[in-house]
Design an enzyme around this catalytic site. Structure first.
Site, PDB file in Angstrom:
ATOM      1  N   ASP A  45       0.863  -1.181   0.000  1.00 11.63           N
ATOM      2  CA  ASP A  45       0.000   0.000   0.000  1.00 11.63           C
ATOM      3  C   ASP A  45       0.897   1.228   0.000  1.00 11.63           C
ATOM      4  O   ASP A  45       1.755   1.387   0.872  1.00 11.63           O
ATOM      5  CB  ASP A  45      -0.888  -0.031   1.255  1.00 11.63           C
ATOM      6  N   GLU A 105      -2.866   0.165  -4.172  1.00 13.01           N
ATOM      7  CA  GLU A 105      -2.716  -1.038  -3.351  1.00 13.01           C
ATOM      8  C   GLU A 105      -2.728  -2.276  -4.251  1.00 13.01           C
ATOM      9  O   GLU A 105      -3.493  -2.339  -5.205  1.00 13.01           O
ATOM     10  CB  GLU A 105      -3.884  -1.178  -2.367  1.00 13.01           C
TER      11      GLU A 105
HETATM   12 MG   LIG Z   1      -2.358   4.042   0.310  1.00 16.32          MG
END
Ligand SMILES: [Mg+2]
Length: 347
Positions: free
Chosen positions: A5, A104
């Site tokens: 992420d 992500e």
């Molecule tokens: Mg993020």
């Protein structure tokens, strides 16, 4: 699985091209003056978070917390461009991969140990930073959901693995709302029967959970007890024919996307027939206004090239997704392709 992420992605992208803003509190979202105090913070860097600013907050509120922040208007094309570069870097790894949102992704590696997975994670962090200048956090665990939770817990710029032996301890004191997919409503329902933490959830009566939440209740019980069977939808290496398009404005109902689904279906079927293909799977994608993606697909019993079937299936799959949040982009796709002649699977 390895969950990656990007940290404060939109704001970090802006720092890359506005080096002068680095180290200063920065908000991506319209400035409080420009839209009569109606703008919303899309994201902000950690310097801004230190003042209590967070995404989805009104920029007018952010302004009250600190009147001296820099504001940059969101530039979606630029972020999507960088996202594409990151996903391309990731797809260079020999792994099954699913892009989960604009910033992500989850990768499934065949590795022998968590040490090995951590070494890969470290390498990915280095490559992403070298090639894009951007920081990210990586979480590693047995399933996609656990990996995402580990990732969330290691932000920013973190790298962390939680193996099977540590997962129950990791989950125990976290609130149920930390489980991806558990929204405020589910949280309230669980709280009403005294379940606040994942530890509480693991000790609940599964029948009570099923009564309360249906099959989702059963899934939650299994997760809380340390088993994550979530699998990934490999959308990086799938051989398929698909079309997607961004809407002029966010759609809130199926009525607003019906004609676009028809058009995308026509284009997909056109290409299928030009290539003399048949397909056995139909999928859709919705990108929400908050830039998360959802994919759904359905396998057919037999190969087909029916436009009507694609339209019907895509419409039904998308109607589930459109209900949830405003949609900014939709896609229609067919996969499991075969050539029409012998109907032998090509891929
Ligand atoms: Mg993020």
């Amino acid at each position: 699985m390895l969950y990656i992420d990007m940290d404060y992605f939109f704001a970090a992208c802006e720092e890359v091209r506005h080096q002068e803003l680095k180290g200063k509190p920065l908000v991506v979202g319209s400035s409080p003056e420009s839209e009569k105090l109606k703008g919303v913070v899309q994201t902000c860097n950690y310097e801004a978070r230190a003042f209590g600013v967070h995404s989805a907050m009104r920029t007018s509120e952010a302004y009250k917390l600190n009147p001296n922040m820099a504001y940059v208007q969101a530039d979606w094309n630029y972020y999507e461009e960088i996202s594409k570069r990151i996903m391309t870097l990731l797809s260079g790894y020999k792994a099954r991969m699913e892009a989960d949102s604009i910033d992500e992704a989850v990768l499934e590696f065949e590795v022998g140990s968590y040490e090995e997975a951590l070494a890969i994670g470290k390498e990915i962090k280095g490559i992403v930073r070298d090639k894009t200048g951007l920081p990210c956090t990586i979480g590693i665990s047995s399933g996609k959901i656990f990996a995402k939770m580990v990732c969330d817990s290691a932000k920013p710029d973190g790298l962390k693995a939680v193996g099977q032996d540590g997962i129950k301890e990791f989950l125990k004191d976290r609130s149920v709302g930390k489980i991806p997919g558990v929204g405020r409503k589910t949280e309230e329902k669980l709280a009403a029967i005294g379940i606040k933490t994942i530890g509480d959830l693991s000790q609940a009566d599964p029948m009570v959970l099923i009564d309360l939440l249906g099959s989702f209740g059963k899934e939650l019980f299994i997760l809380a007890n340390g088993t994550d069977t979530s699998s990934i939808v490999d959308n990086a290496n799938v051989v398929s024919i698909g079309r997607e398009r961004t809407l002029d404005s966010n759609a809130h109902s199926m009525r607003e996307v019906e004609s676009l689904i028809k058009m995308l279906t026509k284009e997909v079927i056109g290409e299928v027939r030009r290539n003399n293909f048949v397909f056995k799977s139909i999928g859709v994608k919705a990108r929400y206004s908050d830039f998360t993606d959802r994919l759904k697909s359905r396998s057919l019993n037999n190969y087909s090239d029916s436009e009507e079937l694609v339209l019907k299936t895509a419409t039904s799959l998308l109607s589930d997704l459109v209900k949830e949040k405003p949609v900014r982009k939709i896609g229609v796709r067919v996969s499991s392709l075969a050539s029409r002649g012998g109907q032998k699977s090509l891929f």
